[in-house]
Design an enzyme around this catalytic site. Structure first.
Site, PDB file in Angstrom:
ATOM      1  N   CYS A  86       1.075  -0.851   0.025  1.00 33.07           N
ATOM      2  CA  CYS A  86      -0.103  -0.131  -0.169  1.00 33.07           C
ATOM      3  C   CYS A  86       1.119   1.403  -0.222  1.00 33.07           C
ATOM      4  CB  CYS A  86      -1.040   0.056   1.419  1.00 33.07           C
ATOM      5  SG  CYS A  86      -2.436   0.722   1.214  1.00 33.07           S
ATOM      6  N   HIS A 195      -3.690  -5.912   1.159  1.00 30.42           N
ATOM      7  CA  HIS A 195      -2.486  -6.149   1.998  1.00 30.42           C
ATOM      8  C   HIS A 195      -2.322  -7.828   2.445  1.00 30.42           C
ATOM      9  CE1 HIS A 195      -2.231  -1.659   4.231  1.00 30.42           C
ATOM     10  NE2 HIS A 195      -3.180  -1.748   3.212  1.00 30.42           N
ATOM     11  N   GLU A 197      -0.718  -8.966   4.943  1.00 28.27           N
ATOM     12  CA  GLU A 197      -0.255  -9.443   6.529  1.00 28.27           C
ATOM     13  C   GLU A 197      -2.228  -9.303   7.084  1.00 28.27           C
ATOM     14  OE1 GLU A 197      -1.312  -4.739   5.983  1.00 28.27           O
ATOM     15  OE2 GLU A 197      -0.615  -6.074   4.589  1.00 28.27           O
TER      16      GLU A 197
END
Length: 230
Positions: A86, A195, A197
């Protein structure tokens, strides 16, 4: 394998990245402040999402001049693994580690929701545990994720197999050729707007991001002649 998670003023996904490394592959991981001038300890560097320096001027434009970014460039040139997520992707673009630029989302609205990605390159160190063409669920959260490059750069990305992920179905931001993530020519630097994660456990709605972390651990172990993770 030692991981660094960079922290800029305004980073807000650094803890997510730190926890993802801890929970998916259990490797040593440190927060590294933006003024750091030595990354020699680290094998992989994560540049997290957020609003570094408040996104003043444009996303990543100020972070590009942080002292730590000189070290990230050196690490990338040495073949170390770098993942920008990002705002981290935006910083890598501003730093010249990846080609292209980011524009405002086509809708001019911040988009935050699950997205379906297609794995375009599963030979990259970050994607070896995916199947080519596999559809995965990874969330997005951005207002300037509209990836742009000129036709010559796009042709080069395609020719060198540098397009790692594409949006499947809806393109949430208008990015050229549905691009969601790219790599450098060598493959050790990857930038993506979604994302991974935030997709390492079913409690979060998806664990499809977990294999990005296990893939990079395996890539490092293979490079150093160690046993890989199945």
């Amino acid at each position: 394998m030692n991981f660094a998670v960079l922290v800029f003023p305004g980073s807000n996904c650094d803890i997510d990245c730190f926890k993802a490394v801890e929970q998916t592959i259990g490797q040593p991981v440190d927060y590294v402040w933006h003024t750091t001038t030595d990354l020699s300890k680290y094998d992989a560097i994560l540049v997290p999402g957020g609003f570094s320096y408040g996104d003043y001027l444009r996303c990543g434009a100020i972070s590009r001049f942080a002292p730590v970014m000189n070290e990230v460039v050196k690490a990338a040139e040495q073949g170390k693994f770098v993942l920008g997520i990002c705002n981290g992707f935006q910083i890598l673009l501003e730093s010249g580690l990846l080609p292209g630029a980011m524009l405002r989302n086509r809708t001019l609205k911040f988009r935050c929701h699950p997205s379906t990605l297609r794995v375009e390159n599963n030979a990259n160190p970050f994607t070896t545990q995916y199947a080519a063409g596999e559809l995965i669920n990874i969330p997005i959260a951005h207002g300037e994720g509209n990836y742009y490059c000129d036709e010559a750069t796009l042709a080069e990305l395609k020719a060198n197999n540098q397009i790692v992920f594409r949006y499947h179905g809806e393109n949430p931001n208008g990015s050229v050729d549905d691009i969601a993530g790219i790599s450098n020519k060598e493959g050790n630097v990857v930038g993506m707007m979604p994302h991974p994660e935030r997709a390492v456990d079913q409690l979060l709605g998806s664990e499809d991001g977990k294999r990005m972390f296990t893939s990079i651990l395996n890539a490092w172990r293979e490079k150093h002649g160690a046993a890989i993770v199945r």
